[in-house]
Motif scaffolding. Structure first.
Motif, mmCIF file in Angstrom:
data_model
loop_
_atom_site.group_PDB
_atom_site.id
_atom_site.type_symbol
_atom_site.label_atom_id
_atom_site.label_comp_id
_atom_site.label_asym_id
_atom_site.label_seq_id
_atom_site.Cartn_x
_atom_site.Cartn_y
_atom_site.Cartn_z
ATOM 1 N N LEU A 82 -19.076 33.573 38.766
ATOM 2 C CA LEU A 82 -17.744 33.290 39.307
ATOM 3 C C LEU A 82 -17.876 32.831 40.755
ATOM 4 C CD1 LEU A 82 -15.929 36.497 37.967
ATOM 5 C CD2 LEU A 82 -16.164 34.275 36.825
ATOM 6 N N LEU A 83 -17.343 31.644 41.059
ATOM 7 C CA LEU A 83 -17.464 31.037 42.386
ATOM 8 C C LEU A 83 -16.080 30.923 43.002
ATOM 9 C CD1 LEU A 83 -20.045 28.242 41.479
ATOM 10 C CD2 LEU A 83 -20.499 30.536 42.393
ATOM 11 N N HIS A 84 -15.911 31.560 44.151
ATOM 12 C CA HIS A 84 -14.580 31.744 44.726
ATOM 13 C C HIS A 84 -14.051 30.514 45.452
ATOM 14 C CE1 HIS A 84 -16.026 32.143 48.909
ATOM 15 N NE2 HIS A 84 -17.031 32.862 48.428
ATOM 16 N N SER A 85 -12.738 30.480 45.600
ATOM 17 C CA SER A 85 -12.071 29.505 46.458
ATOM 18 C C SER A 85 -12.444 29.765 47.910
ATOM 19 C CB SER A 85 -10.554 29.638 46.288
ATOM 20 O OG SER A 85 -9.852 29.041 47.360
ATOM 21 N N THR A 86 -12.398 28.721 48.729
ATOM 22 C CA THR A 86 -12.700 28.911 50.150
ATOM 23 C C THR A 86 -11.487 29.392 50.938
ATOM 24 O OG1 THR A 86 -12.416 26.512 50.425
ATOM 25 C CG2 THR A 86 -14.663 27.346 50.229
ATOM 26 N N VAL A 87 -10.430 29.765 50.268
ATOM 27 C CA VAL A 87 -9.348 30.538 50.883
ATOM 28 C C VAL A 87 -9.625 32.028 50.706
ATOM 29 C CG1 VAL A 87 -6.822 30.873 50.929
ATOM 30 C CG2 VAL A 87 -7.761 28.680 50.213
ATOM 31 N N CYS A 88 -10.569 32.346 49.844
ATOM 32 C CA CYS A 88 -10.797 33.724 49.418
ATOM 33 C C CYS A 88 -12.277 34.090 49.588
ATOM 34 C CB CYS A 88 -10.390 33.878 47.951
ATOM 35 S SG CYS A 88 -8.671 33.437 47.588
ATOM 36 N N GLY A 102 -18.263 41.371 26.765
ATOM 37 C CA GLY A 102 -19.664 41.179 26.407
ATOM 38 C C GLY A 102 -20.417 40.175 27.250
ATOM 39 N N TYR A 103 -19.985 39.990 28.495
ATOM 40 C CA TYR A 103 -20.672 39.079 29.407
ATOM 41 C C TYR A 103 -21.274 39.837 30.581
ATOM 42 C CZ TYR A 103 -18.227 35.460 26.819
ATOM 43 O OH TYR A 103 -17.760 34.656 25.804
ATOM 44 N N ARG A 104 -22.381 39.305 31.094
ATOM 45 C CA ARG A 104 -22.896 39.769 32.385
ATOM 46 C C ARG A 104 -22.201 38.913 33.449
ATOM 47 N NH1 ARG A 104 -28.927 39.579 35.125
ATOM 48 N NH2 ARG A 104 -28.793 37.398 34.470
ATOM 49 N N VAL A 105 -21.397 39.553 34.268
ATOM 50 C CA VAL A 105 -20.544 38.837 35.219
ATOM 51 C C VAL A 105 -21.151 38.945 36.612
ATOM 52 C CG1 VAL A 105 -18.204 38.545 36.090
ATOM 53 C CG2 VAL A 105 -18.570 39.489 33.794
ATOM 54 N N VAL A 106 -21.440 37.808 37.200
ATOM 55 C CA VAL A 106 -21.987 37.730 38.554
ATOM 56 C C VAL A 106 -20.956 37.045 39.440
ATOM 57 C CG1 VAL A 106 -23.838 36.818 40.008
ATOM 58 C CG2 VAL A 106 -24.334 37.527 37.645
ATOM 59 N N ARG A 107 -20.642 37.677 40.548
ATOM 60 C CA ARG A 107 -19.786 37.012 41.535
ATOM 61 C C ARG A 107 -20.443 37.158 42.900
ATOM 62 N NH1 ARG A 107 -14.561 41.044 42.469
ATOM 63 N NH2 ARG A 107 -15.732 43.003 42.368
ATOM 64 N N CYS A 108 -20.291 36.129 43.708
ATOM 65 C CA CYS A 108 -20.980 36.113 44.997
ATOM 66 C C CYS A 108 -20.045 35.603 46.083
ATOM 67 C CB CYS A 108 -22.232 35.235 44.919
ATOM 68 S SG CYS A 108 -21.893 33.512 44.468
ATOM 69 N N ASP A 109 -20.431 35.865 47.326
ATOM 70 C CA ASP A 109 -19.741 35.323 48.495
ATOM 71 C C ASP A 109 -20.564 34.180 49.065
ATOM 72 O OD1 ASP A 109 -17.612 37.202 48.558
ATOM 73 O OD2 ASP A 109 -18.868 38.658 49.614
ATOM 74 N N PHE A 110 -19.952 33.019 49.240
ATOM 75 C CA PHE A 110 -20.634 31.940 49.943
ATOM 76 C C PHE A 110 -20.898 32.353 51.387
ATOM 77 C CE2 PHE A 110 -17.954 29.207 46.963
ATOM 78 C CZ PHE A 110 -18.962 29.091 46.028
ATOM 79 N N ARG A 111 -21.791 31.645 52.046
ATOM 80 C CA ARG A 111 -22.085 31.953 53.452
ATOM 81 C C ARG A 111 -20.812 31.844 54.300
ATOM 82 N NH1 ARG A 111 -28.130 30.169 55.019
ATOM 83 N NH2 ARG A 111 -28.945 29.647 52.961
ATOM 84 N N ARG A 148 -15.336 36.755 47.070
ATOM 85 C CA ARG A 148 -15.577 37.160 45.686
ATOM 86 C C ARG A 148 -14.565 38.185 45.179
ATOM 87 N NH1 ARG A 148 -19.933 40.457 48.101
ATOM 88 N NH2 ARG A 148 -20.195 42.484 47.062
ATOM 89 N N ARG A 149 -13.817 38.813 46.089
ATOM 90 C CA ARG A 149 -12.795 39.769 45.664
ATOM 91 C C ARG A 149 -11.661 39.111 44.892
ATOM 92 N NH1 ARG A 149 -11.642 42.556 51.374
ATOM 93 N NH2 ARG A 149 -12.075 40.399 52.019
ATOM 94 N N MET A 150 -11.544 37.783 44.979
ATOM 95 C CA MET A 150 -10.472 37.116 44.234
ATOM 96 C C MET A 150 -10.627 37.304 42.728
ATOM 97 S SD MET A 150 -11.184 32.970 44.101
ATOM 98 C CE MET A 150 -9.893 32.773 42.871
ATOM 99 N N TRP A 151 -11.850 37.638 42.298
ATOM 100 C CA TRP A 151 -12.118 37.786 40.867
ATOM 101 C C TRP A 151 -11.931 39.213 40.382
ATOM 102 C CZ3 TRP A 151 -11.970 33.202 38.930
ATOM 103 C CH2 TRP A 151 -12.523 32.109 39.614
ATOM 104 N N ASP A 152 -11.370 40.084 41.195
ATOM 105 C CA ASP A 152 -11.141 41.473 40.765
ATOM 106 C C ASP A 152 -10.418 41.552 39.417
ATOM 107 O OD1 ASP A 152 -12.393 42.438 43.022
ATOM 108 O OD2 ASP A 152 -10.562 43.096 44.032
ATOM 109 N N PRO A 153 -9.411 40.712 39.143
ATOM 110 C CA PRO A 153 -8.719 40.832 37.848
ATOM 111 C C PRO A 153 -9.538 40.322 36.661
ATOM 112 C CG PRO A 153 -7.310 39.763 39.502
ATOM 113 C CD PRO A 153 -8.696 39.764 40.042
ATOM 114 N N GLN A 154 -10.590 39.543 36.920
ATOM 115 C CA GLN A 154 -11.364 38.960 35.825
ATOM 116 C C GLN A 154 -12.617 39.763 35.473
ATOM 117 O OE1 GLN A 154 -9.923 36.597 38.283
ATOM 118 N NE2 GLN A 154 -8.373 36.646 36.650
ATOM 119 N N VAL A 162 -17.693 29.516 36.438
ATOM 120 C CA VAL A 162 -16.241 29.482 36.613
ATOM 121 C C VAL A 162 -15.996 29.318 38.105
ATOM 122 C CG1 VAL A 162 -14.061 30.695 36.312
ATOM 123 C CG2 VAL A 162 -15.889 30.988 34.619
ATOM 124 N N GLY A 163 -15.383 28.210 38.501
ATOM 125 C CA GLY A 163 -15.186 27.927 39.915
ATOM 126 C C GLY A 163 -13.731 27.654 40.230
ATOM 127 N N ALA A 164 -13.259 28.200 41.343
ATOM 128 C CA ALA A 164 -11.893 27.979 41.803
ATOM 129 C C ALA A 164 -11.920 27.140 43.071
ATOM 130 C CB ALA A 164 -11.190 29.310 42.077
#
Length: 249
Positions: A16-22, A38-47, A24-30, A80-82
């Motif tokens: 999961l790749l976050h919007s630059t308004v946000c 049944g997925y391994r979910v990875v979310r990260c913060d860009f620099r 990685r916390r933006m994906w809390d609901p997902q 998945v990118g926003a």
């Protein structure tokens, strides 16, 4: 540098790749929904966002994400990118098509897009507020611009916190130009879903329409209730859409 990230669940990897308004916390609901499915979910913060430090040299978000994938042993992933995260996802999917099995882009940005009048006016207003030192007003400008009418107050407050944190971190640091490449859309082989919002800035619908025309087999869905951040505004509507797509429905 390894981006700050977290991992939940087991199974095929979804990044999961976050919007630059946000961040990685933006994906809390997902995250819990995808992990339970049944997925391994990875979310990260860009620099410069969330818990990742600001860049100390010109850097590529796409390369950073691929480095993270490698460190986690994720040879193939669904992306998945926003918004700005969608721009990064496009770069990865075009530059490393063998690594990306599915590509879901929510109100995506795109390298090389020339902004329209509304987006240019927003940028000018934001620059003027920064010049005046009014970071609080710049934050509110972004919340008003990017959070659609279907969102509740909790979602608006979450975006406010994420955007203010990014501003505070980034404005205090030296700025380095990002390293980006315009993706060769013809090289993308991943199944692709493009989502736009009827209440979003027109640029992002235009980008989705263009990408749907140029990426083989891509599907475009416009949400009549959505602004720029549909996964936060109405996760109850977006989560089933993402799950159906990831399952290949």
């Amino acid at each position: 540098m390894t981006l700050s990230h977290d991992v939940a669940g087991d199974g095929p990897t979804v990044v999961l790749l976050h919007s630059t308004v946000c961040d990685r916390r933006m994906w809390d609901p997902q995250v819990p929904v995808l992990a339970a499915a049944g997925y391994r979910v990875v979310r990260c913060d860009f620099r410069g966002f969330g818990d990742s430090p600001v860049p100390d040299r010109p850097s590529s978000d796409a390369d950073d994400v691929v480095e993270l994938m490698d460190s986690l042993g994720a040879e193939q992933v669904a992306l998945v990118g926003a918004s700005g995260g969608g721009r990064v996802a496009l770069e990865i999917a075009a530059g490393r098509p063998q690594r990306v099995t599915a590509l879901a882009l929510l109100c995506t940005a795109r390298s090389g897009h020339q902004p329209g009048a509304e987006l240019r006016a927003f940028g000018d207003r934001e620059d003027a507020l920064f010049a005046d030192g009014d970071v609080a007003a710049a934050t509110e400008l972004n919340v008003d611009m990017w959070v659609g009418p279907a969102a509740g107050q909790a979602a608006r407050e979450q975006v406010r916190r994420m955007q203010r944190h990014a501003f505070d971190v980034q404005l205090a640091a030296e700025e380095f130009p990002p390293l980006r490449t315009e993706p060769d859309l013809g090289a993308i082989t991943a199944r692709t879903l493009l989502v736009s919002g009827a209440h979003d800035v027109i640029d992002f619908r235009e980008i989705a329409v263009e990408l749907a025309d140029r990426i083989t087999g891509a599907r475009h869905v416009e949400l009549d209730w959505a602004g720029h951040l549909p996964s936060l505004e109405r996760p109850d509507a977006v989560n089933p859409l993402l799950l159906d797509f990831l399952r290949g429905a």
